[in-house]
Design a protein around this motif. Structure first.
Motif, PDB file in Angstrom:
ATOM      1  N   LYS A  90       3.226   8.763   5.689  1.00 44.22           N
ATOM      2  CA  LYS A  90       3.128   8.896   7.148  1.00 44.22           C
ATOM      3  C   LYS A  90       3.554   7.601   7.827  1.00 44.22           C
ATOM      4  O   LYS A  90       3.143   6.514   7.414  1.00 44.22           O
ATOM      5  CB  LYS A  90       1.693   9.230   7.568  1.00 44.22           C
ATOM      6  N   ASP A  91       4.372   7.719   8.867  1.00 39.44           N
ATOM      7  CA  ASP A  91       4.788   6.560   9.652  1.00 39.44           C
ATOM      8  C   ASP A  91       3.610   6.100  10.506  1.00 39.44           C
ATOM      9  O   ASP A  91       3.161   6.810  11.408  1.00 39.44           O
ATOM     10  CB  ASP A  91       5.973   6.944  10.549  1.00 39.44           C
ATOM     11  N   MET A  92       3.076   4.899  10.229  1.00 42.51           N
ATOM     12  CA  MET A  92       1.878   4.424  10.933  1.00 42.51           C
ATOM     13  C   MET A  92       2.143   4.144  12.407  1.00 42.51           C
ATOM     14  O   MET A  92       1.233   4.133  13.220  1.00 42.51           O
ATOM     15  CB  MET A  92       1.315   3.189  10.236  1.00 42.51           C
ATOM     16  N   GLY A  93       3.423   3.928  12.746  1.00 43.03           N
ATOM     17  CA  GLY A  93       3.777   3.701  14.140  1.00 43.03           C
ATOM     18  C   GLY A  93       3.620   4.938  15.003  1.00 43.03           C
ATOM     19  O   GLY A  93       3.556   4.844  16.228  1.00 43.03           O
ATOM     20  N   GLU A  94       3.578   6.109  14.370  1.00 41.46           N
ATOM     21  CA  GLU A  94       3.452   7.361  15.119  1.00 41.46           C
ATOM     22  C   GLU A  94       2.018   7.880  15.173  1.00 41.46           C
ATOM     23  O   GLU A  94       1.740   8.922  15.767  1.00 41.46           O
ATOM     24  CB  GLU A  94       4.354   8.436  14.468  1.00 41.46           C
ATOM     25  N   LEU A  95       1.068   7.133  14.544  1.00 41.46           N
ATOM     26  CA  LEU A  95      -0.324   7.581  14.527  1.00 41.46           C
ATOM     27  C   LEU A  95      -1.043   7.173  15.813  1.00 41.46           C
ATOM     28  O   LEU A  95      -0.755   6.135  16.404  1.00 41.46           O
ATOM     29  CB  LEU A  95      -1.060   6.984  13.322  1.00 41.46           C
ATOM     30  N   SER A  96      -1.999   7.994  16.234  1.00 39.10           N
ATOM     31  CA  SER A  96      -2.802   7.666  17.415  1.00 39.10           C
ATOM     32  C   SER A  96      -3.817   6.582  17.039  1.00 39.10           C
ATOM     33  O   SER A  96      -4.048   6.292  15.859  1.00 39.10           O
ATOM     34  CB  SER A  96      -3.553   8.909  17.895  1.00 39.10           C
ATOM     35  N   ASP A  97      -4.454   5.972  18.055  1.00 42.18           N
ATOM     36  CA  ASP A  97      -5.469   4.941  17.809  1.00 42.18           C
ATOM     37  C   ASP A  97      -6.609   5.494  16.965  1.00 42.18           C
ATOM     38  O   ASP A  97      -7.148   4.812  16.089  1.00 42.18           O
ATOM     39  CB  ASP A  97      -6.019   4.403  19.137  1.00 42.18           C
ATOM     40  N   GLU A  98      -6.973   6.744  17.229  1.00 42.27           N
ATOM     41  CA  GLU A  98      -8.071   7.371  16.480  1.00 42.27           C
ATOM     42  C   GLU A  98      -7.698   7.553  15.010  1.00 42.27           C
ATOM     43  O   GLU A  98      -8.509   7.295  14.107  1.00 42.27           O
ATOM     44  CB  GLU A  98      -8.407   8.734  17.111  1.00 42.27           C
ATOM     45  N   GLU A  99      -6.443   7.971  14.752  1.00 47.94           N
ATOM     46  CA  GLU A  99      -5.993   8.142  13.367  1.00 47.94           C
ATOM     47  C   GLU A  99      -5.928   6.798  12.639  1.00 47.94           C
ATOM     48  O   GLU A  99      -6.282   6.695  11.466  1.00 47.94           O
ATOM     49  CB  GLU A  99      -4.617   8.821  13.346  1.00 47.94           C
ATOM     50  N   LEU A 100      -5.488   5.748  13.358  1.00 48.03           N
ATOM     51  CA  LEU A 100      -5.442   4.415  12.760  1.00 48.03           C
ATOM     52  C   LEU A 100      -6.845   3.921  12.412  1.00 48.03           C
ATOM     53  O   LEU A 100      -7.066   3.325  11.360  1.00 48.03           O
ATOM     54  CB  LEU A 100      -4.772   3.415  13.718  1.00 48.03           C
ATOM     55  N   ARG A 101      -7.816   4.192  13.324  1.00 43.09           N
ATOM     56  CA  ARG A 101      -9.200   3.772  13.074  1.00 43.09           C
ATOM     57  C   ARG A 101      -9.768   4.466  11.832  1.00 43.09           C
ATOM     58  O   ARG A 101     -10.533   3.868  11.076  1.00 43.09           O
ATOM     59  CB  ARG A 101     -10.089   4.075  14.286  1.00 43.09           C
ATOM     60  N   SER A 102      -9.390   5.734  11.620  1.00 44.11           N
ATOM     61  CA  SER A 102      -9.908   6.468  10.460  1.00 44.11           C
ATOM     62  C   SER A 102      -9.314   5.941   9.154  1.00 44.11           C
ATOM     63  O   SER A 102      -9.915   6.076   8.089  1.00 44.11           O
ATOM     64  CB  SER A 102      -9.609   7.964  10.604  1.00 44.11           C
ATOM     65  N   ILE A 103      -8.121   5.323   9.239  1.00 42.26           N
ATOM     66  CA  ILE A 103      -7.466   4.767   8.041  1.00 42.26           C
ATOM     67  C   ILE A 103      -7.977   3.358   7.747  1.00 42.26           C
ATOM     68  O   ILE A 103      -8.282   3.019   6.604  1.00 42.26           O
ATOM     69  CB  ILE A 103      -5.930   4.753   8.225  1.00 42.26           C
ATOM     70  N   ARG A 104      -8.093   2.526   8.792  1.00 46.57           N
ATOM     71  CA  ARG A 104      -8.518   1.131   8.619  1.00 46.57           C
ATOM     72  C   ARG A 104      -9.944   1.056   8.096  1.00 46.57           C
ATOM     73  O   ARG A 104     -10.855   1.670   8.659  1.00 46.57           O
ATOM     74  CB  ARG A 104      -8.443   0.381   9.943  1.00 46.57           C
ATOM     75  N   GLY A 105     -10.151   0.267   7.048  1.00 48.24           N
ATOM     76  CA  GLY A 105     -11.479   0.110   6.488  1.00 48.24           C
ATOM     77  C   GLY A 105     -11.899   1.275   5.624  1.00 48.24           C
ATOM     78  O   GLY A 105     -12.925   1.223   4.950  1.00 48.24           O
ATOM     79  N   ASN A 106     -11.108   2.343   5.642  1.00 46.76           N
ATOM     80  CA  ASN A 106     -11.432   3.520   4.843  1.00 46.76           C
ATOM     81  C   ASN A 106     -10.369   3.692   3.754  1.00 46.76           C
ATOM     82  O   ASN A 106     -10.629   3.429   2.581  1.00 46.76           O
ATOM     83  CB  ASN A 106     -11.509   4.748   5.758  1.00 46.76           C
ATOM     84  N   LYS A 107      -9.155   4.093   4.157  1.00 47.82           N
ATOM     85  CA  LYS A 107      -8.073   4.248   3.172  1.00 47.82           C
ATOM     86  C   LYS A 107      -7.354   2.922   2.909  1.00 47.82           C
ATOM     87  O   LYS A 107      -6.758   2.724   1.852  1.00 47.82           O
ATOM     88  CB  LYS A 107      -7.070   5.299   3.658  1.00 47.82           C
ATOM     89  N   ILE A 108      -7.343   2.041   3.912  1.00 47.91           N
ATOM     90  CA  ILE A 108      -6.781   0.696   3.729  1.00 47.91           C
ATOM     91  C   ILE A 108      -7.881  -0.312   4.035  1.00 47.91           C
ATOM     92  O   ILE A 108      -8.464  -0.286   5.124  1.00 47.91           O
ATOM     93  CB  ILE A 108      -5.582   0.425   4.665  1.00 47.91           C
ATOM     94  N   ALA A 109      -8.192  -1.177   3.094  1.00 48.85           N
ATOM     95  CA  ALA A 109      -9.215  -2.212   3.306  1.00 48.85           C
ATOM     96  C   ALA A 109      -8.581  -3.583   3.113  1.00 48.85           C
ATOM     97  O   ALA A 109      -7.576  -3.720   2.410  1.00 48.85           O
ATOM     98  CB  ALA A 109     -10.376  -2.018   2.338  1.00 48.85           C
ATOM     99  N   MET A 110      -9.176  -4.592   3.746  1.00 51.68           N
ATOM    100  CA  MET A 110      -8.601  -5.940   3.675  1.00 51.68           C
ATOM    101  C   MET A 110      -9.681  -6.959   3.354  1.00 51.68           C
ATOM    102  O   MET A 110     -10.795  -6.888   3.878  1.00 51.68           O
ATOM    103  CB  MET A 110      -7.909  -6.287   5.003  1.00 51.68           C
ATOM    104  N   ILE A 111      -9.339  -7.896   2.475  1.00 55.57           N
ATOM    105  CA  ILE A 111     -10.228  -9.007   2.130  1.00 55.57           C
ATOM    106  C   ILE A 111      -9.570 -10.280   2.645  1.00 55.57           C
ATOM    107  O   ILE A 111      -8.437 -10.590   2.277  1.00 55.57           O
ATOM    108  CB  ILE A 111     -10.453  -9.085   0.609  1.00 55.57           C
ATOM    109  N   TYR A 112     -10.280 -11.010   3.498  1.00 56.17           N
ATOM    110  CA  TYR A 112      -9.728 -12.224   4.117  1.00 56.17           C
ATOM    111  C   TYR A 112     -10.070 -13.452   3.275  1.00 56.17           C
ATOM    112  O   TYR A 112     -10.944 -13.412   2.414  1.00 56.17           O
ATOM    113  CB  TYR A 112     -10.257 -12.379   5.541  1.00 56.17           C
ATOM    114  N   GLN A 113      -9.368 -14.570   3.566  1.00 56.56           N
ATOM    115  CA  GLN A 113      -9.533 -15.749   2.733  1.00 56.56           C
ATOM    116  C   GLN A 113     -10.836 -16.482   2.984  1.00 56.56           C
ATOM    117  O   GLN A 113     -11.291 -17.244   2.144  1.00 56.56           O
ATOM    118  CB  GLN A 113      -8.344 -16.701   2.905  1.00 56.56           C
TER     119      GLN A 113
END
Length: 299
Positions: A90-113
């Motif tokens: 899926k092209d992330m540029g075409e996703l709504s803010d709500e769809e991005l929120r459901s992906i962030r921290g759920n399907k994509i997670a990030m560990i900072y330094q």
């Protein structure tokens, strides 16, 4: 014995899964009072299921900006000005803010330094870990506690119950980083972004975290993008590598292919500047990379 019993037919392999993440000609700029400052230019790479991709380069080359671009966490002055990021097709540029929120921290997670930047100093560690399954999976508090405790055990922290009752400041830097890794993995993400997760740690703790991340990646089948300026770390943990220089990807491929045939002078310079244990500093001196990077707005 029946021939079919002695030599059972091999199962027919299923369809090959496509890439988890595809970055195509990505360009990211920051817009300041002085004008547009290009941070990443025409960057491309692909991450496959269960694979670890390393992005290596010196400070300021744009490698962290790539991972922040994937998360769409570029603050109000950063903007993707070209290219595409596809996640699971899926092209992330075409996703709504709500769809991005459901992906962030759920399907994509990030560990900072810096682990303390990811932890709330006023909340106990257990509460912070429990928030992930409570918010994303809508489970009960009892189930959330059980999942959090199991993950604290998975990241090999001693006395998991005490860890859950502790505040972040009561833990060491290495323990805090393990808690952040546990938090990122609780949602069982398909893609884990690691932005120099061992920079703030000493060498012995760093080795433990590296082994832990490798083991957890294999255990949970998580794809990883490992951002670092430490080439040795990338060689140890990753299957593929992308070398960045001054905002651009200058070399990419499987670890063995890239380091058997280093084509770009910057990759060759990076490799020559790795200290080897026990090497004689007179017969094999470290060779620094001459010159300075141009400023981003002067590229």
């Amino acid at each position: 014995m029946n021939e079919a019993v002695r030599n059972p037919a091999k199962p027919t392999p299923g369809p090959t899964k496509g890439p988890i993440i595809e970055i195509e000609n990505l360009s990211i700029s920051f817009f300041t009072r002085k004008g547009e400052i290009p941070a990443v230019m025409d960057f491309s790479c692909t991450g496959r299921p269960g694979e670890a991709m390393g992005i290596v380069g010196e400070s300021g080359c744009g490698k962290s900006t790539v991972s922040l671009g994937i998360m769409r966490d570029l603050s109000n002055i950063g903007k993707i000005v070209g290219g595409k990021i596809k996640f699971q097709g899926k092209d992330m540029g075409e996703l709504s803010d709500e769809e991005l929120r459901s992906i962030r921290g759920n399907k994509i997670a990030m560990i900072y330094q810096e682990p303390m930047a990811s932890l709330n100093p006023a909340m106990k560690v257990g509460q912070q870990l429990m928030e992930v399954p409570l918010i994303h999976d809508k489970v009960s508090k009892e189930e959330a506690y059980k999942r959090a405790l199991d993950m604290v055990r998975s990241v090999k922290l001693p006395d998991p119950e005490r860890m859950m009752r502790s505040y972040p400041h009561q833990l060491s830097g290495g323990q805090q980083q393990r808690i952040v890794i546990a938090m990122a993995l609780l949602s069982k993400p398909a893609l884990l972004l690691l932005d120099e997760p061992t920079t703030a740690l000493d060498v012995t703790v760093e080795a433990g975290i590296v082994d832990l991340v490798k083991g957890l990646g294999e255990k949970f089948g998580t794809s990883m993008i490992f951002v670092s300026h430490n080439l040795g770390l990338i060689l140890e943990t990753c299957d593929r590598i992308t070398v960045m220089y001054s905002g651009e990807a200058v070399e990419t491929g499987k670890i063995k292919d890239v380091f058997d045939r280093m084509r770009h002078p910057y990759t060759q310079g990076l490799f020559r500047s790795i200290p080897l244990p026990g090497a004689d500093k007179n017969s094999r001196p470290l060779i620094s990379i001459p010159g300075q990077l141009p400023l981003p707005h002067e590229r």
